[in-house]
Design a protein around this motif. Structure first.
Motif, PDB file in Angstrom:
ATOM      1  N   ASP A 140       0.764  -1.154  -0.040  1.00 63.35           N
ATOM      2  CA  ASP A 140      -0.013   0.143   0.044  1.00 63.35           C
ATOM      3  C   ASP A 140       0.753   1.090   0.016  1.00 63.35           C
ATOM      4  O   ASP A 140       1.808   1.354   0.532  1.00 63.35           O
ATOM      5  N   ARG A 141       0.287   2.313  -0.608  1.00 63.56           N
ATOM      6  CA  ARG A 141       1.022   3.440  -0.443  1.00 63.56           C
ATOM      7  C   ARG A 141      -0.125   4.632  -0.698  1.00 63.56           C
ATOM      8  O   ARG A 141      -1.000   4.357  -1.513  1.00 63.56           O
ATOM      9  N   TYR A 142       0.059   5.566   0.004  1.00 64.66           N
ATOM     10  CA  TYR A 142      -0.862   6.887   0.328  1.00 64.66           C
ATOM     11  C   TYR A 142      -0.492   7.874  -0.302  1.00 64.66           C
ATOM     12  O   TYR A 142       0.570   8.392   0.545  1.00 64.66           O
ATOM     13  N   ALA A 143      -0.783   8.517  -1.077  1.00 63.44           N
ATOM     14  CA  ALA A 143      -0.110   9.849  -1.734  1.00 63.44           C
ATOM     15  C   ALA A 143      -1.080  10.905  -0.945  1.00 63.44           C
ATOM     16  O   ALA A 143      -2.212  10.880  -0.638  1.00 63.44           O
ATOM     17  N   LEU A 201      -3.065  14.122  -0.057  1.00 63.37           N
ATOM     18  CA  LEU A 201      -3.999  14.877  -0.926  1.00 63.37           C
ATOM     19  C   LEU A 201      -3.453  16.159  -1.982  1.00 63.37           C
ATOM     20  O   LEU A 201      -3.987  15.942  -3.029  1.00 63.37           O
ATOM     21  N   ARG A 242      -5.886   8.676  -6.016  1.00 61.87           N
ATOM     22  CA  ARG A 242      -4.827   8.467  -5.214  1.00 61.87           C
ATOM     23  C   ARG A 242      -3.781   7.430  -5.644  1.00 61.87           C
ATOM     24  O   ARG A 242      -2.418   7.282  -5.578  1.00 61.87           O
ATOM     25  N   TYR A 243      -4.349   6.380  -6.742  1.00 62.24           N
ATOM     26  CA  TYR A 243      -3.549   5.340  -7.240  1.00 62.24           C
ATOM     27  C   TYR A 243      -3.491   5.484  -8.665  1.00 62.24           C
ATOM     28  O   TYR A 243      -2.426   4.971  -9.316  1.00 62.24           O
ATOM     29  N   HIS A 287      -5.768  -4.689   2.446  1.00 57.42           N
ATOM     30  CA  HIS A 287      -5.822  -3.189   2.238  1.00 57.42           C
ATOM     31  C   HIS A 287      -6.498  -2.270   3.195  1.00 57.42           C
ATOM     32  O   HIS A 287      -7.964  -2.789   3.551  1.00 57.42           O
TER      33      HIS A 287
END
Lengths: 335, 377
Positions: free
Chosen positions: A13-16, A18, B175-176, B367
C-alpha cells in the motif's frame, strides 16, 4: 511497477497525500460540435419536461386542480412499457400500452377520487393527491418489486447521427424532440381548432356557464384528465428507455414539471412549452458551462463541486427571478 | 412503517427452556422506498436472514425506512435511541445519511455498525470507539480501480455525484491512478439524465471513463452511454455494476471491469452458504450490499457470543476481534475500526441468462485506508 500478472498485481500500500492528487489536464475545449450537442440536449430535456408539464397545466387550467399524483401516472407509463416490452419483445407495443394504461389509470383516478375534490380548496387536493402518490408507489412495488426494470430503446432508433461540426447525436433523443414537437402541435390544434378544444377553453373560462349550456362537464373533465395522464404516460415510457424504470421515478420529474408550469404560467400550454424549453436549456447549459466559468476564478479542485452545486440551483433561481418580475408566470392563462 | 420482529419462531421454542438472557435490540435504518430502495431492501433481507438462521431468539430488530432522506434518518435514529432504547444500530446505505446520523448516535453510547457507507470524515481524526465500519472506507473500491486502470489507460475521464461518497470516490481513484485526467465532473445526486456529461466525455479525447454512480443513477448513465455512440471503454467501482442494477442496465454492462471486496463466486465456505441461503430465501442473487449486511449480522452474532451488549467496553472488544466467518474470506479491523481486507477486480459476465460478476484478479491484499493514521484510537 504495478504490472498485472496472473491475477495479482500489487500487495503493497502507498498513500499519496491529498495535495499531490491529479488535476484535469485542462478544460475541455469548447467546440462548435460540443455546443450544438449541448443545445440539443437542453432542447431534448425541455421537450421531455413539456410532455409531463402539458398534462399538469391542462388539468390545472381546466379544473383548477393541483394533481401531485401526476408523477405517478408518468411512472405507470414507464412500468407498463417496460413490462409489455419485456414479455412481447416490442417497444412499440409497450409504448401503445403505456398510453392506454396511463389514460386508464388517470380516468379511474378522476372518477374515484379527483372528482370529489374540484369544489374543495387546494390544501385538500394536495393532501388527497399526495395520498395517491403513496398508493401508486406501494401498489407498483407490490406488483413489480423494488428493483428497477429493464427497458431498452427500439432497434430502429439505436445509434447516432452525425452533426455539423463533426459531433454525433443519439437518434433516440432526436426522436424524442420530434415527438415533443408533434405533441405540442397536436395540442395546439386540439385546443384551438376542435369542438372539444372549444369546450376545454370554455371550461377554463366559466365552468358554470358551460354546464348550464348542456355540456356534460363531468365527462369533459374525465376526458381532459385522461388526456393529461396519457401524455405523462407517454413521457414515462420514452424516458424509461433512457433511465431506470423504478418506483419513485415520478417525483423528481414532477418537481421539475411544477417549476416549468410556474415559470410558464399555470394553466397555459404555450407557457408550459416555453417554460420547459427554458428550464431544459438553463439546466443543461448550466451544468455544462458553470464549472468551466468557475475554473477561471477558482482552483480546479473547487470549481467542479461548486459549479455542480450552483448548476443544480440554477432553474430555481430562474424561477425566483421570473416570479419576481412576472408573478403569474410568462403566459398566465388566468390574467 | 414500523416493523418489530422477533427472529426465529422455531428457535423460540427451542430456547424456551434455556436461561433467560437479556434481549438485544438492534435498530436498522435503511432505504426501503424511493429510487435507492433496492440497495436497502437487499441490506435488510440479508440481515434478517442471518439473524433468523442463527436461531438467536434474544435479538429484536427495529426496522425503519429512511426514504434516502437525511432529516428523516436523524428523526428515526433519535426515536430508536430515546424510545426504543436500542443497543446497536446499523443499516444506512448512503454516506450523506451516515454523516447525519452516526456522530450523534455513537456519542449517546449506542454502537453503530456500518453495512455500507464509509465516509472519510469519520475514518480519520473523527473516528469513534462506538463506530465500526464492516463494509469499507469509501475511497477503497476506487483506489483499487485507479490502480488497475494504470495497466490499460493513460487519459481517463472521471465523474461522480456531488456528495461525500462521490468526493471520496474520485479522491480514492486519483490516489492510485497515475495517468492523465481528461476531465472531472461532479453530477447531481439523483440525476437521471447524463446527456450533457456524455457530450463532454465525447469531446474530451479520453481513452477511458471511470464513473461512480450508485443505484438508479448508474443505470441511467450506462444506458445513455451505450446509446450515445461513444465507444470509449468504461470502468467503475462494484456499486455501479452490482447485482441490484445489472438486470436493468442489460447487456450494455457486459465485459465491464469493476472493483469490489466481494463477488458471488468468491471461493470460501461462508460465501457459498450465504449465496445459497439468500438465493433460496428470496429467489434472487444477492448484491454486495446484501453480502456486507450478512457480514455485519454475523459479526454482531459472534460478538454476542463473547460479551454482553450491556457491557459496552467488553462488547466493543469482542466486535474488534472480528471473530466471524466473513463471506469476503479475510476480514479484520484496522485501528480506526474500518476493515483491512482484499479488494478484487471483477468482470460483468453472463451466467446463462443472468448478468453477474466474476472475479478476474486481486487489486490489493490486506488493504486498509488512507485515514487510519489520523485516528487517535
Amino acid at each position: 511497477m504495478a504490472a498485472f500478472v496472473s491475477g495479482q498485481f500489487r500487495t503493497q500500500d502507498r498513500y499519496a497525500p491529498l495535495p499531490e492528487l491529479l488535476q484535469p489536464a485542462g478544460p475541455i475545449p469548447l467546440s462548435l460540435a460540443l455546443l450544438i450537442e449541448q443545445l440539443l440536449n437542453g432542447l431534448q430535456l425541455g421537450v421531455m419536461l413539456f410532455l409531463i408539464a402539458a398534462g399538469l397545466t391542462l388539468i390545472f387550467g381546466v379544473m383548477g386542480l393541483i394533481n401531485l399524483a401526476h408523477g405517478s401516472l408518468y411512472m405507470v407509463g414507464a412500468f407498463a412499457c417496460a413490462s409489455v416490452a419485456a414479455t412481447t419483445g416490442s417497444f412499440w407495443l409497450g409504448l401503445v400500452t403505456s398510453l392506454a394504461a396511463a389514460a386508464a389509470a388517470g380516468a379511474l383516478m378522476e372518477v374515484a377520487v379527483i372528482r370529489r375534490l374540484y369544489a374543495r380548496d387546494h390544501l385538500d387536493q394536495v393532501l388527497a393527491t399526495f395520498a395517491l402518490i403513496l398508493v401508486f408507489s406501494e401498489g407498483t412495488r407490490w406488483l413489480f418489486g423494488s428493483f428497477p426494470l429493464y427497458l431498452d430503446i427500439p432497434p430502429v432508433l439505436q445509434g447516432a447521427v452525425a452533426l455539423p461540426g463533426g459531433g454525433q447525436y443519439p437518434l433516440y433523443r432526436l426522436a424524442i424532440i420530434a415527438v415533443g414537437v408533434l405533441v405540442a402541435a397536436g395540442l395546439y390544434l386540439l385546443i384551438g381548432r376542435t369542438r372539444l378544444g372549444m369546450r376545454i377553453r370554455a371550461g377554463e373560462t366559466d365552468r358554470e356557464m358551460i354546464a348550464a349550456l348542456g355540456v356534460d362537464i363531468r365527462a369533459l373533465y374525465t376526458l381532459v384528465f385522461a388526456l393529461g395522464a396519457a401524455l405523462a404516460g407517454l413521457a414515462g415510457a420514452l424516458v424509461g428507455a433512457l433511465q431506470s424504470v423504478q418506483v419513485g421515478m415520478g417525483e423528481p420529474a414532477l418537481i421539475l414539471a411544477f417549476v416549468v408550469i410556474v415559470i410558464g404560467g399555470i394553466g397555459s400550454i404555450k407557457g408550459a412549452l416555453v417554460g420547459a424549453v427554458l428550464v431544459g436549456l438553463v439546466d443543461t447549459m448550466g451544468r455544462f458551462l458553470l464549472p468551466k466559468l468557475l475554473a477561471l476564478a477558482l482552483p480546479a479542485t473547487q470549481a467542479g463541486p461548486v459549479g455542480a452545486a450552483i448548476a443544480s440551483m440554477l432553474i430555481y433561481i430562474l424561477m425566483a427571478l421570473i416570479l419576481a418580475f412576472r408573478p403569474s408566470g410568462l403566459f398566465s392563462a388566468r390574467s | 412503517m414500523r416493523k418489530i420482529l422477533a427472529a426465529g419462531a422455531a428457535a423460540l421454542v427451542l430456547a424456551a427452556g434455556a436461561a433467560q438472557a437479556e434481549p438485544v435490540k438492534i435498530g436498522v435504518i435503511t432505504t426501503l422506498s424511493g429510487g435507492g430502495a433496492g440497495l436497502g431492501i437487499d441490506m435488510r433481507d440479508a440481515f434478517q436472514l442471518a439473524i433468523k438462521q442463527s436461531g438467536n431468539s434474544e435479538i429484536e430488530l427495529v426496522v425503519e425506512d429512511d426514504a434516502q432522506k437525511p432529516e428523516l434518518a436523524v428523526q428515526i435514529a433519535e426515536k430508536m435511541i430515546q424510545s426504543d432504547k436500542v443497543d446497536l444500530m446499523t443499516g444506512i446505505i448512503w454516506s450523506n445519511l451516515a454523516m447525519a446520523v452516526i456522530p450523534n448516535t455513537v456519542a449517546q453510547d449506542v454502537i453503530y455498525l456500518s453495512p455500507n457507507a464509509g465516509p472519510s470524515a469519520l475514518a480519520g481524526a473523527n473516528c469513534h470507539p462506538n463506530y465500526f465500519n464492516v463494509a469499507y472506507q469509501n475511497d477503497n473500491f476506487h483506489e483499487a480501480m485507479g490502480e488497475y486502470d494504470n495497466k490499460d489507460y493513460k487519459k481517463t475521464f472521471i465523474l461522480a455525484p456531488n456528495y461525500p461518497a462521490g468526493k471520496d470516490a474520485l479522491t480514492g481513484f486519483k490516489r492510485y491512478y497515475k495517468g492523465e485526467l481528461a476531465g472531472e465532473i461532479y453530477t447531481q445526486v439523483g440525476q437521471t439524465d447524463y446527456a450533457a456529461e456524455i457530450a463532454e466525455i465525447r469531446a474530451s479525447g479520453a481513452d477511458s471513463v471511470y464513473f461512480f454512480l450508485p443505484g438508479g443513477m448508474g443505470i441511467a448513465f450506462m444506458k445513455q452511454y451505450a446509446q450515445s455512440g461513444v465507444d470509449i471503454p468504461v470502468t467503475g467501482p462494484g456499486f455501479s455494476f452490482s447485482q441490484d442494477v445489472l438486470p436493468a442496465i442489460g447487456d450494455a454492462a457486459l465485459g465491464v471491469k469493476n472493483s469490489a471486496t466481494w463477488a458471488k463466486d468468491l471461493d470460501n465456505a461462508a460465501n457459498k452458504a450465504f449465496v445459497e441461503a439468500f438465493s433460496k430465501e428470496y429467489n434472487r442473487l444477492p448484491s454486495i450490499y446484501a453480502a456486507q449486511s450478512w457480514d455485519t449480522a454475523n459479526l454482531i452474532l459472534a460478538a454476542l457470543g463473547k460479551a454482553s451488549v450491556k457491557d459496552r467496553q467488553a462488547f466493543r472488544a469482542a466486535l474488534k476481534e472480528a471473530d466471524f466467518a466473513s463471506v469476503r474470506g479475510k476480514f479484520k479491523f484496522n485501528k480506526n475500526n474500518h476493515p483491512i481486507q482484499d479488494i478484487y477486480v471483477r468482470e460483468v459476465v453472463k451466467d446463462g441468462d443472468v448478468l453477474t460478476n466474476r472475479i478476474i484478479g486481486t487489486a490489493f491484499t490486506d488493504h486498509g485506508d488512507a485515514y487510519a493514521d489520523q485516528c487517535a484510537m
